[in-house]
Each structure stands twice: as C-alpha cells, then as structure tokens.
Design a protein around this motif. Sequence first.
Motif, PDB file in Angstrom:
ATOM      1  N   PHE A   1      -7.277 -20.867  47.361  1.00 23.44           N
ATOM      2  CA  PHE A   1      -7.457 -20.111  46.003  1.00 23.44           C
ATOM      3  C   PHE A   1      -8.203 -19.417  46.509  1.00 23.44           C
ATOM      4  CE2 PHE A   1      -6.056 -23.282  42.953  1.00 23.44           C
ATOM      5  CZ  PHE A   1      -4.505 -23.326  43.464  1.00 23.44           C
ATOM      6  N   THR A   2      -7.768 -18.057  46.156  1.00 21.96           N
ATOM      7  CA  THR A   2      -9.135 -16.877  46.114  1.00 21.96           C
ATOM      8  C   THR A   2      -9.828 -16.297  44.798  1.00 21.96           C
ATOM      9  OG1 THR A   2      -7.484 -14.698  45.645  1.00 21.96           O
ATOM     10  CG2 THR A   2      -7.838 -15.839  48.068  1.00 21.96           C
ATOM     11  N   THR A   3      -9.205 -16.294  43.926  1.00 21.53           N
ATOM     12  CA  THR A   3     -10.156 -16.127  42.920  1.00 21.53           C
ATOM     13  C   THR A   3     -11.304 -17.119  42.637  1.00 21.53           C
ATOM     14  OG1 THR A   3      -9.074 -16.656  40.810  1.00 21.53           O
ATOM     15  CG2 THR A   3      -8.758 -14.036  42.295  1.00 21.53           C
ATOM     16  N   LEU A   4     -12.379 -16.740  42.019  1.00 20.37           N
ATOM     17  CA  LEU A   4     -13.218 -17.414  41.232  1.00 20.37           C
ATOM     18  C   LEU A   4     -12.727 -18.986  39.899  1.00 20.37           C
ATOM     19  CD1 LEU A   4     -16.025 -18.880  41.795  1.00 20.37           C
ATOM     20  CD2 LEU A   4     -16.921 -17.720  40.299  1.00 20.37           C
ATOM     21  N   PRO A   5     -11.982 -18.206  39.553  1.00 16.40           N
ATOM     22  CA  PRO A   5     -11.448 -19.339  38.084  1.00 16.40           C
ATOM     23  C   PRO A   5      -9.811 -19.952  38.678  1.00 16.40           C
ATOM     24  CG  PRO A   5     -11.519 -16.611  37.201  1.00 16.40           C
ATOM     25  CD  PRO A   5     -12.045 -16.870  39.146  1.00 16.40           C
ATOM     26  N   ALA A   6      -9.776 -19.869  39.732  1.00 17.08           N
ATOM     27  CA  ALA A   6      -8.774 -21.121  40.093  1.00 17.08           C
ATOM     28  C   ALA A   6      -9.141 -21.699  40.868  1.00 17.08           C
ATOM     29  CB  ALA A   6      -7.366 -19.773  41.313  1.00 17.08           C
ATOM     30  N   ILE A   7     -10.768 -20.753  42.408  1.00 14.43           N
ATOM     31  CA  ILE A   7     -11.586 -22.323  42.423  1.00 14.43           C
ATOM     32  C   ILE A   7     -12.227 -23.264  41.160  1.00 14.43           C
ATOM     33  CG2 ILE A   7     -13.692 -22.997  44.228  1.00 14.43           C
ATOM     34  CD1 ILE A   7     -12.595 -19.620  45.838  1.00 14.43           C
ATOM     35  N   MET A   8     -12.506 -22.583  40.879  1.00 12.25           N
ATOM     36  CA  MET A   8     -13.445 -23.455  39.342  1.00 12.25           C
ATOM     37  C   MET A   8     -12.542 -24.702  39.087  1.00 12.25           C
ATOM     38  SD  MET A   8     -16.229 -23.219  39.365  1.00 12.25           S
ATOM     39  CE  MET A   8     -16.173 -23.355  41.234  1.00 12.25           C
ATOM     40  N   ALA A   9     -10.415 -24.158  38.721  1.00 11.25           N
ATOM     41  CA  ALA A   9     -10.136 -24.856  38.077  1.00 11.25           C
ATOM     42  C   ALA A   9      -8.962 -26.049  39.466  1.00 11.25           C
ATOM     43  CB  ALA A   9      -8.310 -24.028  37.742  1.00 11.25           C
ATOM     44  N   ARG A  10      -9.393 -25.445  40.447  1.00 10.18           N
ATOM     45  CA  ARG A  10      -8.886 -26.925  41.840  1.00 10.18           C
ATOM     46  C   ARG A  10      -9.993 -27.499  41.501  1.00 10.18           C
ATOM     47  NH1 ARG A  10      -6.579 -24.558  47.242  1.00 10.18           N
ATOM     48  NH2 ARG A  10      -4.979 -25.041  46.091  1.00 10.18           N
ATOM     49  N   LEU A  11     -11.171 -27.280  41.649  1.00 13.86           N
ATOM     50  CA  LEU A  11     -12.725 -28.547  41.373  1.00 13.86           C
ATOM     51  C   LEU A  11     -12.380 -29.037  40.280  1.00 13.86           C
ATOM     52  CD1 LEU A  11     -14.375 -28.599  43.473  1.00 13.86           C
ATOM     53  CD2 LEU A  11     -16.157 -26.660  41.946  1.00 13.86           C
ATOM     54  N   ARG A  12     -11.805 -28.070  39.093  1.00 14.52           N
ATOM     55  CA  ARG A  12     -11.882 -29.175  37.805  1.00 14.52           C
ATOM     56  C   ARG A  12     -10.814 -30.594  38.187  1.00 14.52           C
ATOM     57  NH1 ARG A  12     -11.595 -32.751  35.446  1.00 14.52           N
ATOM     58  NH2 ARG A  12     -11.431 -33.215  33.285  1.00 14.52           N
ATOM     59  N   TYR A  13      -9.604 -30.525  39.137  1.00 13.72           N
ATOM     60  CA  TYR A  13      -8.587 -31.285  39.559  1.00 13.72           C
ATOM     61  C   TYR A  13      -9.332 -32.462  40.288  1.00 13.72           C
ATOM     62  CZ  TYR A  13      -3.992 -32.635  40.832  1.00 13.72           C
ATOM     63  OH  TYR A  13      -3.046 -33.643  41.160  1.00 13.72           O
ATOM     64  N   ALA A  14     -10.280 -31.403  41.148  1.00 11.82           N
ATOM     65  CA  ALA A  14     -10.806 -31.993  42.131  1.00 11.82           C
ATOM     66  C   ALA A  14     -11.094 -33.303  41.507  1.00 11.82           C
ATOM     67  CB  ALA A  14     -11.734 -31.765  43.164  1.00 11.82           C
ATOM     68  N   LEU A  15     -11.962 -32.817  40.259  1.00 13.49           N
ATOM     69  CA  LEU A  15     -13.153 -34.323  39.949  1.00 13.49           C
ATOM     70  C   LEU A  15     -12.609 -35.403  39.100  1.00 13.49           C
ATOM     71  CD1 LEU A  15     -15.388 -31.524  37.824  1.00 13.49           C
ATOM     72  CD2 LEU A  15     -16.477 -32.605  39.773  1.00 13.49           C
ATOM     73  N   THR A  16     -10.849 -34.853  39.042  1.00 17.61           N
ATOM     74  CA  THR A  16     -11.296 -35.891  38.520  1.00 17.61           C
ATOM     75  C   THR A  16     -10.412 -36.901  39.540  1.00 17.61           C
ATOM     76  OG1 THR A  16     -10.590 -34.987  36.425  1.00 17.61           O
ATOM     77  CG2 THR A  16      -8.579 -37.135  36.858  1.00 17.61           C
TER      78      THR A  16
END
Length: 155
Positions: free
Chosen positions: A117-132
């Motif tokens: 992903f290239t945008t910060l919102p998408a990257i942060m949402a993917r990171l949120r997925y990885a937190l779970t």
Amino acid sequence: MASTRRAALGAILAAPLASVPSVAAQAVLPDHEARFLAIAPQLVAMLDEYDRLASHYKAAYEAWSQARRDFVIPQWPEAEKLPEWRAYCVAREPADALFVRIEELYDPTEESDAQAFTTLPAIMARLRYALTFEEWTDEAMADVREYLRRHPLCA
C-alpha cells in the motif's frame, strides 16, 4: 516493549477513519488499495470486536493451562477431558465465527491484497489488521518502512 508499541499504535489507530473514503476516491490509487480503503472502516470495527472476543477465549485458555498444571495429565486426550478445555472451545466459537466474516471481507493471502500500500490511511489500516493477527506484522511493517523511505520525517 511490544505492548508499548501496541498501545501507541492502538491510540493512533483509534482516530476516526473519516478521511478513508476520500483517500479511496483518489484516482491515483491502485485498485487493490482503493478496494481496501473502501472496506477499512468495516474491517477495523470487526477487528475491534474480534479483539474483545479473543480476550475471553484467551482467558479461558489460561484457565485450562492452569488446570493442566494442577493435575498430572500426560497426554492431550486426557487434557481435553477437563471442563476448562470445553469452556475454552465454547469461548472460541464467537471469535472463530467473526474470523470467518473478517476473512470473507479481507484475506491478506489473496494476490491483490498481498501488494504493498502507498497511502498512510491504507498502511495504518493494514497495521491495525496486524495488531490483531500478528503473523501479518512483517507485511504491514514493510509498507511502513517503504512509506517512511518515500516520505522522510526530517529534512
């Protein structure tokens, strides 16, 4: 240290994702990223609920682990006869059902979802997925590293 990072990221990700649809509408986004941003608010809500449910089955698993330590139980078949094991299995059911729904909405093993992903919102949402689902941390952090490489924080 990991729990501190988790808490900090959780605070960052607790911010509303109101800007996600507007970012997703940008014409410059790759299709896979635009699709991901479109589902991100629903996905984050499901992840929050999954984390809540997971706390219940993790507590039940700890109770079972303690019960196993309290008795001499040589093998799995005997350990599974403990009432704590059944409680753990029952506690998993809602989380497992939600996991199926999460995977139907977003499956990181799909070819398009495995792309960066290239945008910060998408990257942060993917990171949120990885937190779970911690097994996806490496992929999420790769996006973060690439984003920081392209957008240095210091001049």
